[in-house]
Design an enzyme around this catalytic site. Structure first.
Site, PDB file in Angstrom:
ATOM      1  N   GLN A  27     -34.831  -7.729  11.406  1.00 31.45           N
ATOM      2  CA  GLN A  27     -34.581  -6.368  10.931  1.00 31.45           C
ATOM      3  C   GLN A  27     -34.171  -6.371   9.463  1.00 31.45           C
ATOM      4  OE1 GLN A  27     -35.031  -3.424  12.626  1.00 31.45           O
ATOM      5  NE2 GLN A  27     -34.527  -2.406  10.715  1.00 31.45           N
ATOM      6  N   ASP A  83     -44.261  -7.550  12.476  1.00 33.10           N
ATOM      7  CA  ASP A  83     -44.070  -6.534  11.440  1.00 33.10           C
ATOM      8  C   ASP A  83     -45.262  -6.470  10.487  1.00 33.10           C
ATOM      9  OD1 ASP A  83     -41.820  -4.889  11.647  1.00 33.10           O
ATOM     10  OD2 ASP A  83     -40.468  -6.457  10.946  1.00 33.10           O
ATOM     11  N   LYS A 139     -36.087  -0.053  19.294  1.00 28.52           N
ATOM     12  CA  LYS A 139     -37.105  -1.069  19.566  1.00 28.52           C
ATOM     13  C   LYS A 139     -36.867  -1.701  20.940  1.00 28.52           C
ATOM     14  CE  LYS A 139     -37.835  -1.783  14.664  1.00 28.52           C
ATOM     15  NZ  LYS A 139     -37.431  -2.493  13.445  1.00 28.52           N
TER      16      LYS A 139
END
Length: 284
Positions: A96, A119, A52
């Site tokens: 995460q 997300d 990422k």
């Protein structure tokens, strides 16, 4: 031979398009910053986080990294997320997953501001998706829609079957297929006559988390097959939820593992980051 849907190639196209857009936005003084929070040192999570960060660097998005020890208290993580919510220079927040067992993932997801939820996991983001409002899309399902569109596979009017009903893939995937005017069935572990249902699919999307679960018996002639799974087989080779070697002879199009859906998830995360700049003025 089926059409091989090349996720590496398509994800690179998207990242190149985003890179050009970010340069234009930066020229207007509009910049994106993604805060990436990782708790602990899970090896797979570390790989994902590093990928990422690399994607951010390529596209021109600033990334801020917060690497916390495994024993970090839940309240400490909540406090960090709340500070990032209030930071005007941070316009995307990614925590995460998975988190250590002592931290309530649902609470952390709900703490992230829906306007910074790149997300697409916050209940507000999920609600916006289902009622058709503008908002952040869950990255893997959004990536699958792009794979289909950019491979010339129309969803409209097609019989679509999603195998799996997770909050991260199955449910949002069904919503996005509906948005594209597909006729959608969600199948899962309690579905009866699964093979009969999946064989009717013109577009079959598999996210069951079981190695090579879908064989040619489950696939109708000429179906487009999208494999979301990622496993290592007995020979330590990467494979998916679909038995690729068995299914490719009946499919009209198929995603490989690796190199299919996987690269698209990060590409769409980057798209969500850029979306925070596109829409910032709308929200202010």
């Amino acid at each position: 031979m089926p059409q091989i849907i090349d996720g590496k190639k398509i994800s690179q196209q998207i990242k190149d398009e985003l890179k050009a857009e970010v340069q234009e936005l930066a020229a207007e003084g509009r910049r994106a910053c993604l805060a990436v929070v990782q708790v602990g040192t899970d090896p797979a999570s570390t790989v994902y986080v590093n990928n990422k960060k690399k994607a951010c660097a390529y596209i021109g998005i600033e990334s801020r990294s917060f690497e916390l020890p495994e024993e970090t208290a839940e309240e400490e993580l909540v406090s960090l997320v709340e500070r990032l919510n209030q930071d005007p220079e941070v316009n995307g927040i990614l925590v995460q997953l998975p988190l250590p067992a002592h931290i309530d993932e649902d609470r952390i997801i709900r703490t992230i501001s829906p306007d910074k939820d790149v997300d697409g996991f916050h209940p507000v983001s999920v609600g916006r998706l289902w009622i058709g409002e503008k908002g952040f899309l869950s990255c893997t399902p959004a990536g699958i829609i792009q794979l289909l569109k950019r491979s010339g596979i129309s969803v409209e009017g097609k019989r679509c079957v999603v195998v799996g009903r997770s909050n991260i893939v199955g449910k949002p995937m069904a919503a996005l297929l509906l948005r594209e005017n597909g006729t959608v069935t969600i199948a899962h572990s309690r579905t009866k006559n699964l093979k009969e249902i999946t064989r009717q699919a013109e577009i079959l999307i598999v996210a069951v988390g079981k190695e090579k679960f879908i064989t040619r018996e489950y696939v109708g002639e000429g179906a487009a097959v999208i494999d979301v799974g990622m496993h290592r087989d007995a020979q330590n080779h990467l494979c998916g939820d679909v038995d690729y070697a068995d299914v490719e002879s009946v499919a009209s199009a198929i995603t490989p593992v690796p190199g299919g859906v996987g690269p698209m998830t990060i590409a769409m995360l980057m798209n969500n980051c850029v979306e925070t700049i596109r829409t910032r003025e709308d929200r202010s």
